[in-house]
Design a protein around this motif. Structure first.
Motif, mmCIF file in Angstrom:
data_model
loop_
_atom_site.group_PDB
_atom_site.id
_atom_site.type_symbol
_atom_site.label_atom_id
_atom_site.label_comp_id
_atom_site.label_asym_id
_atom_site.label_seq_id
_atom_site.Cartn_x
_atom_site.Cartn_y
_atom_site.Cartn_z
ATOM 1 N N PRO A 1 0.754 -0.903 0.046
ATOM 2 C CA PRO A 1 -0.086 -0.049 -0.080
ATOM 3 C C PRO A 1 0.826 1.062 -0.057
ATOM 4 C CG PRO A 1 -0.529 -1.453 1.908
ATOM 5 C CD PRO A 1 0.529 -2.347 0.997
ATOM 6 N N LEU A 2 1.996 1.343 0.525
ATOM 7 C CA LEU A 2 2.681 2.526 0.688
ATOM 8 C C LEU A 2 3.364 2.736 -0.565
ATOM 9 C CD1 LEU A 2 3.918 2.615 4.454
ATOM 10 C CD2 LEU A 2 2.032 3.826 3.541
ATOM 11 N N GLU A 3 3.573 1.709 -1.365
ATOM 12 C CA GLU A 3 4.192 1.985 -2.729
ATOM 13 C C GLU A 3 3.291 2.365 -3.785
ATOM 14 O OE1 GLU A 3 6.840 -1.497 -3.177
ATOM 15 O OE2 GLU A 3 7.830 -0.748 -1.374
ATOM 16 N N SER A 4 1.939 2.118 -3.693
ATOM 17 C CA SER A 4 1.135 2.300 -4.750
ATOM 18 C C SER A 4 0.817 3.734 -4.767
ATOM 19 C CB SER A 4 -0.305 1.490 -4.365
ATOM 20 O OG SER A 4 -0.966 1.597 -3.013
ATOM 21 N N GLU A 5 1.067 4.300 -6.099
ATOM 22 C CA GLU A 5 1.037 5.840 -6.178
ATOM 23 C C GLU A 5 -0.559 6.210 -6.321
ATOM 24 O OE1 GLU A 5 3.446 7.732 -6.539
ATOM 25 O OE2 GLU A 5 5.134 6.041 -6.734
ATOM 26 N N PRO A 6 -0.886 7.654 -5.828
ATOM 27 C CA PRO A 6 -1.874 8.184 -5.954
ATOM 28 C C PRO A 6 -2.218 8.069 -7.485
ATOM 29 C CG PRO A 6 -0.566 9.579 -4.449
ATOM 30 C CD PRO A 6 0.502 8.430 -5.193
ATOM 31 N N GLY A 7 -3.590 7.881 -7.814
ATOM 32 C CA GLY A 7 -3.859 7.915 -9.329
ATOM 33 C C GLY A 7 -4.088 6.376 -9.587
ATOM 34 N N THR A 8 -3.553 5.468 -8.919
ATOM 35 C CA THR A 8 -3.942 3.965 -8.935
ATOM 36 C C THR A 8 -5.121 3.766 -8.122
ATOM 37 O OG1 THR A 8 -2.337 3.191 -7.297
ATOM 38 C CG2 THR A 8 -1.536 3.599 -9.646
ATOM 39 N N ILE A 9 -5.586 2.528 -8.297
ATOM 40 C CA ILE A 9 -6.839 2.048 -7.606
ATOM 41 C C ILE A 9 -6.433 1.750 -6.262
ATOM 42 C CG2 ILE A 9 -8.622 0.101 -7.430
ATOM 43 C CD1 ILE A 9 -8.360 -0.004 -10.499
ATOM 44 N N ARG A 10 -5.303 1.075 -6.081
ATOM 45 C CA ARG A 10 -4.986 0.755 -4.617
ATOM 46 C C ARG A 10 -4.215 2.125 -4.142
ATOM 47 N NH1 ARG A 10 -1.778 -4.843 -6.112
ATOM 48 N NH2 ARG A 10 -3.782 -6.351 -6.101
ATOM 49 N N GLY A 11 -3.750 2.968 -4.664
ATOM 50 C CA GLY A 11 -2.949 4.087 -4.109
ATOM 51 C C GLY A 11 -4.239 5.075 -3.547
ATOM 52 N N ASP A 12 -5.374 5.209 -4.656
ATOM 53 C CA ASP A 12 -6.206 6.072 -4.264
ATOM 54 C C ASP A 12 -7.160 5.443 -3.049
ATOM 55 O OD1 ASP A 12 -5.721 7.897 -5.971
ATOM 56 O OD2 ASP A 12 -7.061 7.176 -7.414
ATOM 57 N N LEU A 13 -7.545 4.030 -3.099
ATOM 58 C CA LEU A 13 -8.556 3.706 -2.258
ATOM 59 C C LEU A 13 -8.262 2.643 -1.162
ATOM 60 C CD1 LEU A 13 -10.955 2.724 -5.490
ATOM 61 C CD2 LEU A 13 -11.184 4.797 -4.020
ATOM 62 N N GLY A 14 -6.923 2.157 -1.059
ATOM 63 C CA GLY A 14 -6.604 1.377 -0.194
ATOM 64 C C GLY A 14 -5.408 1.434 0.708
ATOM 65 N N ILE A 15 -5.202 0.813 1.691
ATOM 66 C CA ILE A 15 -4.072 1.024 2.571
ATOM 67 C C ILE A 15 -3.934 -0.252 3.126
ATOM 68 C CG2 ILE A 15 -4.597 3.374 3.500
ATOM 69 C CD1 ILE A 15 -5.749 2.250 6.043
ATOM 70 N N ASN A 16 -4.152 -1.613 2.936
ATOM 71 C CA ASN A 16 -3.830 -2.805 3.362
ATOM 72 C C ASN A 16 -3.627 -3.725 2.358
ATOM 73 O OD1 ASN A 16 -4.193 -5.224 4.730
ATOM 74 N ND2 ASN A 16 -5.724 -4.518 6.163
ATOM 75 N N VAL A 17 -2.214 -4.572 2.707
ATOM 76 C CA VAL A 17 -1.665 -5.209 1.811
ATOM 77 C C VAL A 17 -2.486 -6.586 1.719
ATOM 78 C CG1 VAL A 17 -0.145 -6.447 3.253
ATOM 79 C CG2 VAL A 17 0.241 -6.530 0.793
ATOM 80 N N GLY A 18 -3.128 -7.025 2.613
ATOM 81 C CA GLY A 18 -4.195 -8.099 2.732
ATOM 82 C C GLY A 18 -5.440 -7.783 2.337
ATOM 83 N N ARG A 19 -5.831 -6.794 2.110
ATOM 84 C CA ARG A 19 -7.315 -6.171 1.767
ATOM 85 C C ARG A 19 -7.005 -5.319 0.424
ATOM 86 N NH1 ARG A 19 -7.783 -9.843 4.746
ATOM 87 N NH2 ARG A 19 -9.365 -10.014 6.411
ATOM 88 N N ASN A 20 -6.691 -5.867 -0.599
ATOM 89 C CA ASN A 20 -5.941 -4.703 -1.614
ATOM 90 C C ASN A 20 -6.994 -4.517 -2.783
ATOM 91 O OD1 ASN A 20 -5.388 -7.016 -3.052
ATOM 92 N ND2 ASN A 20 -3.181 -6.659 -2.768
ATOM 93 N N ILE A 21 -8.108 -4.876 -2.571
ATOM 94 C CA ILE A 21 -9.291 -4.300 -3.372
ATOM 95 C C ILE A 21 -9.571 -5.174 -4.859
ATOM 96 C CG2 ILE A 21 -10.559 -2.459 -4.491
ATOM 97 C CD1 ILE A 21 -8.660 -0.551 -2.729
ATOM 98 N N ILE A 22 -8.256 -5.356 -5.592
ATOM 99 C CA ILE A 22 -8.619 -5.958 -6.869
ATOM 100 C C ILE A 22 -7.379 -6.691 -7.218
ATOM 101 C CG2 ILE A 22 -7.768 -3.635 -7.693
ATOM 102 C CD1 ILE A 22 -9.296 -4.234 -10.566
ATOM 103 N N HIS A 23 -7.724 -7.731 -7.986
ATOM 104 C CA HIS A 23 -6.459 -8.512 -8.532
ATOM 105 C C HIS A 23 -6.356 -8.274 -10.152
ATOM 106 C CE1 HIS A 23 -4.193 -12.146 -9.822
ATOM 107 N NE2 HIS A 23 -5.236 -12.085 -10.641
ATOM 108 N N GLY A 24 -5.223 -8.372 -10.801
ATOM 109 C CA GLY A 24 -5.156 -8.275 -12.036
ATOM 110 C C GLY A 24 -4.082 -9.396 -12.463
ATOM 111 N N SER A 25 -4.153 -10.043 -13.661
ATOM 112 C CA SER A 25 -3.145 -10.893 -14.023
ATOM 113 C C SER A 25 -1.834 -10.212 -14.179
ATOM 114 C CB SER A 25 -3.718 -11.593 -15.357
ATOM 115 O OG SER A 25 -4.735 -12.065 -15.139
ATOM 116 N N ASP A 26 -0.826 -11.049 -13.796
ATOM 117 C CA ASP A 26 0.503 -10.303 -13.957
ATOM 118 C C ASP A 26 1.495 -10.563 -15.272
ATOM 119 O OD1 ASP A 26 1.399 -12.797 -13.411
ATOM 120 O OD2 ASP A 26 2.318 -12.182 -11.298
ATOM 121 N N ALA A 27 1.012 -11.384 -16.175
ATOM 122 C CA ALA A 27 1.678 -11.723 -17.236
ATOM 123 C C ALA A 27 0.883 -12.339 -18.324
ATOM 124 C CB ALA A 27 2.620 -12.557 -16.977
#
Ligand code: ABT
Ligand code: MG
Length: 148
Positions: A93-119
């Motif tokens: 959470p502390l590395e997710s930039e403002p403007g991103t979904i996690r950066g704007d909406l979340g603060i918890n690594v175990g409750r990080n709102i959304i999943h996206g495929s990584d490759a």
């Protein structure tokens, strides 16, 4: 055309963020080709996160992901896999930039709102895990061409 698997996790659904999150991918210009609302079984959650199965956080992760309904989606578009990851933001959470979904909406690594495929390979596997091929709709939005 490239496709990725995205899932709004139980915390995102509980917090009423479904519309906000879908809006971001729609307005970016990606195309929704698959969508369902479900509470994942333990088996499905364990398969989805199989890569983490030896990690200490695995049992808690599976418990969380199966704790309530999620929104499972497939989105399509040029570079959608990497672009969606960028729009989602960093895992910590502390590395997710403002403007991103996690950066704007979340603060918890175990409750990080959304999943996206990584490759590309994980996208293909996750789409096949969560959706039958007949549940995906191939269509072209009739949009003004300068958006794409
Ligand atoms: P996902 O999109 O859920 O896969 O997250 P992301 O790819 O950003 O991060 P990874 B490393 O794949 O984390 C998977 C889930 O595990 C949680 N997690 C991860 C922890 O709880 N503690 C940790 O130390 C790590 C590394 C975060 C992710 N999901 N949730 N919810
Ligand atoms: Mg991951």
């Amino acid at each position: 055309m490239e496709r990725t698997f995205l899932a709004i996790k139980p915390d995102g659904v509980q917090r009423g963020l479904v519309g906000e999150i879908i809006r971001r991918f729609e307005t970016k210009g990606f195309t929704l080709v698959g969508l369902k609302f479900l509470q994942p079984t333990k088996e499905l959650a364990e398969s989805h996160y199989a890569v983490h199965k030896e990690r200490p956080f695995f049992p808690g992760l599976v418990e969380f992901i199966t704790s309530g309904p999620i929104v499972a989606m497939v989105w399509e578009g040029d570079g959608v896999i990497a672009s969606a990851r960028k729009m989602i933001g960093a895992t910590k959470p502390l590395e997710s930039e403002p403007g991103t979904i996690r950066g704007d909406l979340g603060i918890n690594v175990g409750r990080n709102i959304i999943h996206g495929s990584d490759a590309p390979e994980t996208a293909q596997n996750e789409i096949a895990l969560w959706f039958k091929s007949e549940e995906l709709v191939s269509w072209q939005p009739q949009m003004t061409p300068w958006l794409h």
